[in-house]
Design a protein around this motif. Structure first.
Motif, PDB file in Angstrom:
ATOM      1  N   THR A 491       0.944  -1.375  -0.067  1.00 43.77           N
ATOM      2  CA  THR A 491       0.183   0.113  -0.356  1.00 43.77           C
ATOM      3  C   THR A 491       0.819   1.466  -0.178  1.00 43.77           C
ATOM      4  OG1 THR A 491      -2.087   1.315   0.885  1.00 43.77           O
ATOM      5  CG2 THR A 491      -0.112   0.105   2.641  1.00 43.77           C
ATOM      6  N   GLN A 509      -3.586   2.793  -7.157  1.00 40.65           N
ATOM      7  CA  GLN A 509      -4.289   1.532  -5.947  1.00 40.65           C
ATOM      8  C   GLN A 509      -5.491   1.340  -6.214  1.00 40.65           C
ATOM      9  OE1 GLN A 509      -1.767   2.070  -2.525  1.00 40.65           O
ATOM     10  NE2 GLN A 509      -3.645   1.313  -1.056  1.00 40.65           N
TER      11      GLN A 509
ATOM     12  N   LEU B 238      -4.132  -6.590   1.667  1.00 39.83           N
ATOM     13  CA  LEU B 238      -3.171  -6.125   2.635  1.00 39.83           C
ATOM     14  C   LEU B 238      -3.598  -6.086   3.987  1.00 39.83           C
ATOM     15  CD1 LEU B 238      -3.416  -2.781   0.562  1.00 39.83           C
ATOM     16  CD2 LEU B 238      -1.416  -3.597   0.975  1.00 39.83           C
ATOM     17  N   SER B 241      -4.250  -0.658   5.601  1.00 40.57           N
ATOM     18  CA  SER B 241      -3.499   0.266   4.770  1.00 40.57           C
ATOM     19  C   SER B 241      -4.059   1.112   5.845  1.00 40.57           C
ATOM     20  CB  SER B 241      -3.688  -0.401   3.444  1.00 40.57           C
ATOM     21  OG  SER B 241      -3.883   1.121   2.919  1.00 40.57           O
TER      22      SER B 241
END
Lengths: 540, 540
Positions: A491, A509, B238, B241
């Motif tokens: 990230t 992203q 992830l 984040s």
């Protein structure tokens, strides 16, 4: 104490004397270069343009057009902000700094700005390192920075549910001061703790004290009040809910683009009474990472679990080690935690880690000092040195900037299976970029937070700079490492936020349909498009 | 096994024989009334209207117009759904049931429906108890229910990060079957586990196995893929984040109104090896609540922490006690947990609780059966009886409905400081409403999840009904308790979702600016307004 207009924190706490000498001695060993000191310019010499707007009479008392005020609100506190301040390069300065006293003032200011199309930048402590408070808003007739510092009170404490209603403009220490008489603490200690606010933490999804479980401020939120140009959004105090998508989660991380957070009910903790800490040295970094992963997946949930790589350990903890140093800490207000530490150390030993001699981890009942940021007393000399370094880092960064040394950090998060690739890609990109712009440099890595499915690596970059070129040098390095993070699946930010500086990589992203949804939500809440233009979304 | 078209689960598992006799014996004691059995009608006798639409040739193979299929997708599994099925009252039936095989099919179906303005109802296990899958969509020429059951595979397992990429249509047991060879488990066990899907859990923010910490499925999500009419939203894997508002948190709880969740990377756990359990009896409910709060705020984080009130303990665990029974369970894949149980029992004893004789909580290494829903083996007879009852509850509810007994549950969450008021208001509202429509009735309460700042109370209602009036009777009770929840500051749902039935109270609970933002987001993602119209937001 006097807040620095150009750099971190208080003027009186700046690095000087013996600390400065030692710092520069270390720099000379690692990266020889021109270490001339460049003093910050006086605010009067900046030649700020006159404000382009005057507040209406009803709001005039809230607004300041003082050059010192405007200069201090022009930039955040990133390396590139500090350097530009030192060079007197303040291209974008707010026309006015407004300081609302209450929600009514916030609403009135937003009404005025929406009507006139004036950009509004919500401002907490101003510690953004991503251009989040910098008024690069060319499409508006003027910019007003809304500084929430007057809204700094704890309004209610519910000791039964352990929660408090808190105004968004309160700074970390003043917040804890108000909770202490109740025996409670928010226990959110970002590195910026002293100079950042609750509202800023919420708007940027700040990362705090806990290395595991409650890593972001998000998890400590019970409810929020947000003033938007389309009305006040007030969520209900709830310990948990499944009623549709969470309203709070839309505003958490909205970085001032959807509204101004004015207050929140926050979940609190009892102050810890039991503690156990240790540091563990590893001869090999890959093995140290595996040990850290084992702990992250153990369910032991340490409060502190920072793996410093060899460079970080050397530079910031003064420890020479082949692989890295893992700093571990457990705490509880309810029960002893030394067995948790023992089990974590067992996992480390299984991986060949060597706990520090004094890391026995005996429980200490009622140990003082538990409420402090980075408050990891004991735990061996490695821990103590690193902690003291941690708190001085922003000041040292400023001192280095004055001496033309590039010193900055960036961070990310990724899954464990992708960490080795990401770490290599980022490290190589940083080294290559430093070679290109500075001939040499050092890159360090530590984990600030760890999850069962991955770490949050935090990188430091140190390179010899050239006065006058520092911003361009850093921007080159930053672009290279951001590219490496993005293409490695990380990230662009785990807890520093997006702001204006991370936009190119954030845009890649972020899922496109979500961008469309967010943009539509912004238009619904901020139809005039005045709130922090250019942050998260393209400026209108 | 044959899935029941009208009631819960499998036809073969329906309550009958001795179980039915015992159940009706208990009912006769508590609430005498007419217990005539009303058999479900055959699907052929329902006289469903002909489908109003035919799928285009390219999609025809995915679509079924079979009456049994359409009838089985007309309602969820709430009491009022089952009763309406038993009465042959299927006013709103999907015209077609489509079963996409992959994401391409989902996209094609959405394209077709968007083009034609046909309403689309995403469908997982169909266990909604809030009208979430019922096609009450009068503003559309037709309704297609999109059943994801063919998309039921675990596509990838990352053992290092302990995560898996899983298709949304997989049912609980089949999901766990696919993870078991890897030694991993999602460990998400809602009561509907056997007959609900991953996609359904995500779309409704389902509550699962853990009473503390990871209460909702939300926390187990690493990333999601969602097909919207405006494109596929794919978030990045992830562990954490801070890059803007979380994309996943917008889709979690979106209940099929923003897109069709097709797959997700989910965080997994090692299967637990260490367990410790107990049950504790209290003579006073207020004190039992205080003890439960102390445990919730202790940081011990039990996996199970269900406080049954006296009525719940009597009816569903066969225990006669003045205050309540607290069912406690700890588990770990890494370390013994008996000390955590001991400390929790100490907190209970401090409040006058009496642990069950066999609640010693010795650690049991490698105890079998750990992956099962409600899998709280041992822990005393109270626990075992209650667990077995827990798994049979939906079947028993159906049997009761056939015999004109009103039996239904509803749930909420609130802060600890507000619980006593909410509990009293809800209990009194339920009793008053039952008196009005049924003359009498019983209300029970248990905590399904607890947080440091409040519990998630789950209420049961049992009253004698009248065949033909059951739905109206229940709706009167439901409106009364929903009103009490809303005005007492609770959430209209902690984990049952909003659907169509909770809309009036959800609309009052939800901040108006957030409603505007959500509505704008929906328009951006679903411009034709075909996705689950009337759920969360007003139908267009």
């Amino acid at each position: 104490m006097t807040r620095s207009w150009w750099g971190w924190g208080n003027v009186e706490d700046a690095v000087g004397g013996a600390e400065l000498g030692a710092l520069l001695d270390r720099v000379r060993v690692l990266m020889p270069g021109d270490l001339t000191d460049h003093e910050p310019p006086g605010v009067d010499s900046l030649g700020l343009p006159a404000p382009r707007v005057t507040a209406p009479a009803s709001l005039a008392a809230l607004c300041s057009a003082e050059p010192a005020d405007r200069a201090a609100h022009a930039h955040g506190k990133a390396f590139r902000d500090v350097v530009r301040n030192l060079q007197g390069d303040l291209r974008h300065v707010p026309d006015l700094v407004a300081r609302p006293r209450d929600e009514r003032d916030v609403t009135d200011l937003l009404d005025w700005c929406s009507r006139e199309g004036i950009a509004v930048i919500p401002f907490g402590g101003g510690s953004s390192v991503v251009g989040g408070v910098e008024p690069r808003c060319t499409g508006h007739p003027a910019v007003v920075t809304m500084d929430l510092e007057r809204m700094d009170r704890v309004l209610e404490v519910d000791g039964t549910s352990r929660a408090a209603r808190i105004q968004a403009g309160v700074f970390g220490p003043h917040l804890e001061d108000q909770l202490r008489p109740h025996g409670l603490t928010l226990r959110h200690f970002p590195q910026s703790f002293e100079f950042s606010t609750l509202g800023g933490w919420l708007a940027t999804r700040a990362g705090g004290h806990y290395a595991t479980l409650h890593t972001h401020i998000d998890d400590l939120v019970e409810s929020m009040r947000v003033v938007t140009p389309s009305g006040v959004s007030a969520s209900r105090r709830l310990p948990g809910s499944g009623a549709g998508p969470s309203p709070d989660r839309l505003f958490l991380g909205s970085e001032g683009t959807l509204g101004v957070i004015t207050e929140a009910w926050m979940r609190l903790q009892q102050r810890p009474r039991w503690r156990a800490r240790a540091s563990v040295r590893f001869g090999d970094y890959t093995v140290a990472v595996a040990a850290t992963r084992a702990i992250a997946q153990s369910g032991l949930n340490p409060a502190n679990c920072r793996l410093l790589d060899a460079a970080e350990a050397l530079i910031n903890a003064g420890v020479s080690v082949g692989g890295g140093v893992l700093v571990l800490g457990f705490e509880s207000a309810d029960h002893p935690v030394h067995r948790s530490l023992e089990r974590a150390l067992e996992l480390c030993r299984d991986h060949g880690g060597e706990p520090s001699p004094d890391a026995g981890g005996e429980p200490r009942d009622g140990e003082p000092g538990g409420g402090e940021p980075g408050g990891e007393e004991g735990g061996g000399p490695d821990v103590r040195t690193w902690r003291s370094s941690f708190l001085r880092m922003p000041y040292q960064r400023d001192a280095l900037a004055r001496h033309s040394v590039i010193a900055e950090t960036f961070e990310t998060a990724c899954t464990w299976d992708g960490f080795e690739t990401l770490h290599r890609a980022v490290t190589e990109a940083a080294r290559q970029a430093m070679r290109e712009v500075a001939g040499t440099g050092v890159v360090t890595c530590r984990f600030t937070h760890v999850y069962p499915d991955g770490p949050a690596p935090y990188f430091g970059v140190y390179a010899p700079g050239r006065w006058g070129d520092l911003v361009a040098q850093w921007d080159h390095i930053k672009a290279a490492v951001s590219e490496a993070i993005e293409t490695s699946g990380g990230t662009i930010t785990h807890h520093h936020a997006v702001g204006r500086d991370h936009r190119p990589w954030y845009d890649r992203q972020r899922p496109a349909p979500f961008a469309a949804a967010l943009s539509a939500a912004k238009t619904a809440l901020d139809p005039a498009g005045v709130l922090n233009p250019g942050v998260l979304l393209p400026a209108p």
